[in-house]
Design a protein around this motif. Sequence first.
Motif, PDB file in Angstrom:
ATOM      1  N   ARG A  39     -12.130 -20.962  33.516  1.00 42.13           N
ATOM      2  CA  ARG A  39     -12.121 -19.626  32.908  1.00 42.13           C
ATOM      3  C   ARG A  39     -11.259 -18.652  33.705  1.00 42.13           C
ATOM      4  N   ASP A  40     -11.191 -18.833  35.018  1.00 45.15           N
ATOM      5  CA  ASP A  40     -10.422 -17.923  35.870  1.00 45.15           C
ATOM      6  C   ASP A  40      -8.940 -17.930  35.496  1.00 45.15           C
ATOM      7  N   THR A  41      -8.310 -19.105  35.464  1.00 43.04           N
ATOM      8  CA  THR A  41      -6.887 -19.134  35.139  1.00 43.04           C
ATOM      9  C   THR A  41      -6.646 -18.786  33.670  1.00 43.04           C
ATOM     10  N   PHE A  42      -7.558 -19.137  32.785  1.00 41.63           N
ATOM     11  CA  PHE A  42      -7.444 -18.768  31.374  1.00 41.63           C
ATOM     12  C   PHE A  42      -7.340 -17.255  31.241  1.00 41.63           C
ATOM     13  N   ALA A  43      -8.200 -16.540  31.952  1.00 41.69           N
ATOM     14  CA  ALA A  43      -8.197 -15.075  31.878  1.00 41.69           C
ATOM     15  C   ALA A  43      -7.005 -14.483  32.614  1.00 41.69           C
ATOM     16  N   ARG A  44      -6.708 -14.993  33.816  1.00 36.68           N
ATOM     17  CA  ARG A  44      -5.599 -14.427  34.599  1.00 36.68           C
ATOM     18  C   ARG A  44      -4.263 -14.558  33.884  1.00 36.68           C
ATOM     19  N   MET A  61      13.300 -14.285  28.047  1.00 35.22           N
ATOM     20  CA  MET A  61      12.077 -14.924  27.585  1.00 35.22           C
ATOM     21  C   MET A  61      11.131 -13.859  27.041  1.00 35.22           C
ATOM     22  N   LEU A  62      10.631 -14.050  25.837  1.00 34.79           N
ATOM     23  CA  LEU A  62       9.706 -13.108  25.218  1.00 34.79           C
ATOM     24  C   LEU A  62       8.273 -13.447  25.629  1.00 34.79           C
ATOM     25  N   THR A  63       7.497 -12.407  25.904  1.00 33.33           N
ATOM     26  CA  THR A  63       6.099 -12.606  26.293  1.00 33.33           C
ATOM     27  C   THR A  63       5.177 -12.087  25.194  1.00 33.33           C
ATOM     28  N   PRO A  64       4.143 -12.835  24.855  1.00 39.11           N
ATOM     29  CA  PRO A  64       3.171 -12.343  23.871  1.00 39.11           C
ATOM     30  C   PRO A  64       2.323 -11.227  24.464  1.00 39.11           C
ATOM     31  N   ARG A  65       1.613 -10.528  23.612  1.00 37.99           N
ATOM     32  CA  ARG A  65       0.720  -9.474  24.081  1.00 37.99           C
ATOM     33  C   ARG A  65      -0.508 -10.083  24.740  1.00 37.99           C
ATOM     34  N   ALA A  66      -0.990  -9.435  25.787  1.00 36.33           N
ATOM     35  CA  ALA A  66      -2.191  -9.906  26.481  1.00 36.33           C
ATOM     36  C   ALA A  66      -3.381  -9.917  25.530  1.00 36.33           C
ATOM     37  N   LEU A  67      -4.206 -10.959  25.668  1.00 39.11           N
ATOM     38  CA  LEU A  67      -5.402 -11.047  24.841  1.00 39.11           C
ATOM     39  C   LEU A  67      -6.461 -10.064  25.326  1.00 39.11           C
ATOM     40  N   ARG A  68      -7.155  -9.455  24.358  1.00 35.10           N
ATOM     41  CA  ARG A  68      -8.208  -8.497  24.645  1.00 35.10           C
ATOM     42  C   ARG A  68      -9.463  -8.887  23.886  1.00 35.10           C
ATOM     43  N   LEU A  85     -15.146 -19.712  22.124  1.00 31.69           N
ATOM     44  CA  LEU A  85     -14.197 -18.610  21.930  1.00 31.69           C
ATOM     45  C   LEU A  85     -14.944 -17.320  21.592  1.00 31.69           C
ATOM     46  N   GLN A  86     -15.974 -17.431  20.791  1.00 33.52           N
ATOM     47  CA  GLN A  86     -16.775 -16.249  20.460  1.00 33.52           C
ATOM     48  C   GLN A  86     -17.500 -15.731  21.690  1.00 33.52           C
ATOM     49  N   ARG A  87     -17.997 -16.620  22.524  1.00 36.45           N
ATOM     50  CA  ARG A  87     -18.679 -16.198  23.749  1.00 36.45           C
ATOM     51  C   ARG A  87     -17.741 -15.454  24.678  1.00 36.45           C
ATOM     52  N   LEU A  88     -16.438 -15.809  24.639  1.00 38.81           N
ATOM     53  CA  LEU A  88     -15.437 -15.123  25.454  1.00 38.81           C
ATOM     54  C   LEU A  88     -15.051 -13.772  24.876  1.00 38.81           C
ATOM     55  N   GLY A  89     -15.570 -13.451  23.702  1.00 36.73           N
ATOM     56  CA  GLY A  89     -15.305 -12.143  23.113  1.00 36.73           C
ATOM     57  C   GLY A  89     -14.220 -12.118  22.064  1.00 36.73           C
ATOM     58  N   PHE A  90     -13.711 -13.301  21.681  1.00 40.99           N
ATOM     59  CA  PHE A  90     -12.650 -13.365  20.675  1.00 40.99           C
ATOM     60  C   PHE A  90     -13.234 -13.681  19.299  1.00 40.99           C
ATOM     61  N   GLU A  91     -12.398 -13.482  18.288  1.00 41.23           N
ATOM     62  CA  GLU A  91     -12.787 -13.809  16.919  1.00 41.23           C
ATOM     63  C   GLU A  91     -11.925 -14.971  16.427  1.00 41.23           C
ATOM     64  N   PRO A  92     -12.422 -16.194  16.526  1.00 42.20           N
ATOM     65  CA  PRO A  92     -11.632 -17.339  16.045  1.00 42.20           C
ATOM     66  C   PRO A  92     -11.590 -17.368  14.522  1.00 42.20           C
ATOM     67  N   VAL A  93     -10.397 -17.637  13.979  1.00 35.23           N
ATOM     68  CA  VAL A  93     -10.218 -17.741  12.534  1.00 35.23           C
ATOM     69  C   VAL A  93      -9.423 -19.007  12.242  1.00 35.23           C
ATOM     70  N   PHE A  94      -9.609 -19.564  11.057  1.00 35.49           N
ATOM     71  CA  PHE A  94      -8.906 -20.803  10.719  1.00 35.49           C
ATOM     72  C   PHE A  94      -8.822 -20.952   9.210  1.00 35.49           C
ATOM     73  N   ASP A  95      -7.819 -21.692   8.775  1.00 36.81           N
ATOM     74  CA  ASP A  95      -7.680 -22.057   7.370  1.00 36.81           C
ATOM     75  C   ASP A  95      -8.462 -23.341   7.128  1.00 36.81           C
ATOM     76  N   GLU A  96      -9.042 -23.482   5.969  1.00 42.42           N
ATOM     77  CA  GLU A  96      -9.838 -24.673   5.666  1.00 42.42           C
ATOM     78  C   GLU A  96      -9.013 -25.964   5.744  1.00 42.42           C
TER      79      GLU A  96
END
Length: 309
Positions: free
Chosen positions: A145-150, A1-8, A34-45
């Motif tokens: 938020r706890d399980t999302f981060a863990r 099973m392949l694992t993605p890279r941890a989010l930072r 998502l921005q408040r959590l420190g991520f940069e959300p992006v999307f196609d129109e």
Amino acid sequence: MLTPRALRPGDRIGVVAPASSFARESFDAGIAELQRLGFEPVFDESVFARSRYTAGDAVLRAAAFRQAWSDPSIRALIAVRGGYGSVQMLPLLDAGEIRRTPKAFIGYSDNTSLLAWITGQCGVVSFHGPMLEGRLAKGEAGYDRDTFARVLSRPVPAGEISHPALTTIRGGAASGVLVGGTLTQLVGSMGTPYAFDPPRGHILFLDEVAERPYRIDRMLTQLRLSGILARASAVVFGELPRCDEPAGAGPQIRDVVGELLEGFPGPVLFGLPSGHTTGACMTLPFGVRARVVTAPAPALIIEEAAVAA
């Protein structure tokens, strides 16, 4: 099973709409969270497209999904909402493409079609967790938020996941690979090239919403007749909100699933709030080893890291 890279912090997360369309206010509120959590959300129109009951036609949705998945600057994908439509995309996706660049895909409900395919047929860990509409859009009242981060940000086993509402239907302990999702989508996949086909000894997580007890009975019976329940070492039910008959008018859903799994040899838990829930939605990793225990208290224990450093 392949694992993605941890989010930072600072990672770009692709926001996709594999299923139904959505309210723009919820979308904007989810983006802000998502921005408040420190991520940069992006999307196609194209995410704002409309086609009857889906967010654009299947070709458009699949193209946006593939574009986000193949973009090396995007670290994860998250669904805006469920509804209907993700199954239409499956013939238009490429398993080899998914495996070449494993990323976290986060969603639930109708997106079970994608979760099951990504994990079961592509061999990549996927994540049964909060989407934008109704979850991230509500802030921390809508998701845990706890399980999302863990689960998504730490390259170590997430450990115990439990909740005060989680109860034991059948006692015991068992280990296996955690898989599952919304019951309607799992059952609906059977007889197709994308059929849910978990390994022997798996832990089966089952979520659902607003399905009357006899319908849950029918779908669990199909899982039993197909041999999937016989291959499970443990079953963990979600909250199953609005699946009870009205008070005094018929059976309650916890009693029904208890009766249906009366002869099941492993532990059975009920009430883990991941996916459809009246409270905050927990995040579960599909495709990693886990353990179910009922003593001293019922819990799901994640024993393998779902993301890599």
